[in-house]
Design an enzyme around this catalytic site. Sequence first.
Site, PDB file in Angstrom:
ATOM      1  N   GLY A 243     -13.259  13.063  17.716  1.00 44.07           N
ATOM      2  CA  GLY A 243     -12.525  11.878  18.067  1.00 44.07           C
ATOM      3  C   GLY A 243     -13.998  11.010  18.778  1.00 44.07           C
ATOM      4  O   GLY A 243     -15.104  11.424  17.866  1.00 44.07           O
ATOM      5  N   SER A 244     -13.839  10.648  20.133  1.00 41.89           N
ATOM      6  CA  SER A 244     -14.583  10.000  20.570  1.00 41.89           C
ATOM      7  C   SER A 244     -16.338  10.670  21.025  1.00 41.89           C
ATOM      8  O   SER A 244     -17.387  10.242  21.127  1.00 41.89           O
ATOM      9  CB  SER A 244     -14.758   9.116  21.896  1.00 41.89           C
ATOM     10  OG  SER A 244     -13.855   8.241  21.394  1.00 41.89           O
ATOM     11  N   THR A 245     -16.182  12.433  21.137  1.00 44.48           N
ATOM     12  CA  THR A 245     -17.325  12.740  20.917  1.00 44.48           C
ATOM     13  C   THR A 245     -18.265  12.713  19.985  1.00 44.48           C
ATOM     14  O   THR A 245     -19.552  13.068  20.122  1.00 44.48           O
ATOM     15  CB  THR A 245     -17.117  14.269  21.110  1.00 44.48           C
ATOM     16  OG1 THR A 245     -16.080  14.731  20.141  1.00 44.48           O
ATOM     17  CG2 THR A 245     -16.095  14.455  22.187  1.00 44.48           C
ATOM     18  N   PHE A 246     -17.548  12.578  18.881  1.00 42.85           N
ATOM     19  CA  PHE A 246     -18.559  11.969  17.668  1.00 42.85           C
ATOM     20  C   PHE A 246     -19.428  11.035  18.126  1.00 42.85           C
ATOM     21  O   PHE A 246     -20.005  10.620  16.644  1.00 42.85           O
ATOM     22  CB  PHE A 246     -17.967  11.550  16.026  1.00 42.85           C
ATOM     23  CG  PHE A 246     -18.337  12.571  14.890  1.00 42.85           C
ATOM     24  CD1 PHE A 246     -18.987  12.544  14.391  1.00 42.85           C
ATOM     25  CD2 PHE A 246     -18.931  11.171  14.408  1.00 42.85           C
ATOM     26  CE1 PHE A 246     -19.575  13.301  13.344  1.00 42.85           C
ATOM     27  CE2 PHE A 246     -19.454  10.971  13.233  1.00 42.85           C
ATOM     28  CZ  PHE A 246     -19.397  12.068  12.317  1.00 42.85           C
ATOM     29  N   LYS A 247     -19.383  10.359  18.711  1.00 39.45           N
ATOM     30  CA  LYS A 247     -19.588   8.624  19.329  1.00 39.45           C
ATOM     31  C   LYS A 247     -21.304   9.296  19.115  1.00 39.45           C
ATOM     32  O   LYS A 247     -22.295   8.688  19.452  1.00 39.45           O
ATOM     33  CB  LYS A 247     -19.093   8.201  19.826  1.00 39.45           C
ATOM     34  CG  LYS A 247     -18.143   7.712  19.351  1.00 39.45           C
ATOM     35  CD  LYS A 247     -16.898   6.628  20.554  1.00 39.45           C
ATOM     36  CE  LYS A 247     -16.234   6.046  19.600  1.00 39.45           C
ATOM     37  NZ  LYS A 247     -15.024   5.764  20.819  1.00 39.45           N
TER      38      LYS A 247
END
Length: 487
Positions: free
Chosen positions: A217-221
């Site tokens: 999810g957005s942790t990959f940002k």
Amino acid sequence: MNEPIRRLSIVVLAMILTLMVAASYIQVIAAGDLNADARNVRTLYREYGTFRGPIVVDGESVVWSEPVDDPFNYQRTYADGPLYAAATGYYSIVFGRTAIEQTENDLLSGTADSLFWTRLSNLVSGETQRGASVELTLDAAVQEAAAAALGDSSGAVVALDPATGEVLAMVTSPTYDPATLAGHSSAEVNESYQALLAQEDGPLVNRAIAGDTYPPGSTFKLVVAAAALEAGYDADSELYAPDQLELPDTSRTLGNYGGESCSANERQTLAESLEMSCNTSFANLGMQLGWGVVERKAEEFGWGEQLSIPLAVTPSRLPVNPDEAQTAMASIGQYDDRATPLQMAMVAAGIANDGVLMRPYLVDNVRDADLRVVEETEPAEMSQPMTRADANELTDMMVGVVESGTGTAAQISGVEVAGKTGTAETGTDERPHTWFVGFAPADNPVVAVAVLVENGGSTEGEVTGGRVAAPIARSVMEAALASRGGS
């Protein structure tokens, strides 16, 4: 001698030679394999009849061998078994060994090459052979806090020391008690094992490092932001942040979580995009950078690496040759992005340690029966995915996430915390997985943490990383700060 007697003599001689060759093969060549065969009861008794070394956390044995009055001589005993099961594994007369009980078996049993002189000394003095003690890097206070905060929710917590790579906590839920598999009754051990296998929630799976991998999810940002900084962007660089982003060569559009609007004028800085976790801006940023740039940065943080801590770690995965639309989705941690909680803790640790990623490890040192150190793990650099300047700039942006963005539930009074939330769609009708990764204190980190809660756990209503995972991470970081003097 007549012909029939001569022929019979040749046959008898051939049979004798065959028996001699077979006996030599069994006694010399195949001896090792036969001794190691789990069906060899005498070997089993001999192995269990030798004192097996303890597994130690913070100077206290959490696993040891207790003398008993039965043919096995010793009973493997597990204190706080469910708490440490992910690290220690089990030692079973039926199902063998797992985790540290397996990877460090030669040391624990006393048969390792590094213990040769100890064995020789025991032989000369007539003392009984004793296995070595294996001291883990786990911090008991951090491990306990992680387990308590995660509770009964399915998921995992990993905490690392960013400066060394030491694994301070590794918790997986649900868990199990290794003692139920370490008994000396084959029937009872089999019954316990089958009961564990029958549980749909998979208590034998170490969700922290093995088994399933998860969309981050957005942790990959954080990975995309790191790639952008290397490419010349900075925190104030303006990004295109529409309410709906058209995905190239498709009829689909990508929106933001909950249908939110990132910006009234469709423009937003990189720092603002990370703070509020804007999907459309990061998806567009990923396409502008190109998948090759994002992929290289992810690999520098450990994606695809065959890690051993010394427990085997399932490699995290990335899409193969995605098109632009798939690149957009992968850049927000969806599509074919998959990661272990350890991998996401490594991302946080690499940023926290001024851009230097240390190789994670679980075994601190090994001591013989006289407490002499025979093996010791030295911290080792794994890669440098960021420059110090870029890491510091990304840290500042992550501080904004916790101070006024999606990660406010991770705030710790008097301590500056850096973090990033994630809410990852699973591609099913089930609720999303929830994530938080971060570190504290932001200016001099002593702990980096990743929290995964499968399908939002038991939280009712809408689930997000900020609502579900961030409070768990806060508890873990608070314990680490109290234990390791970072507050």
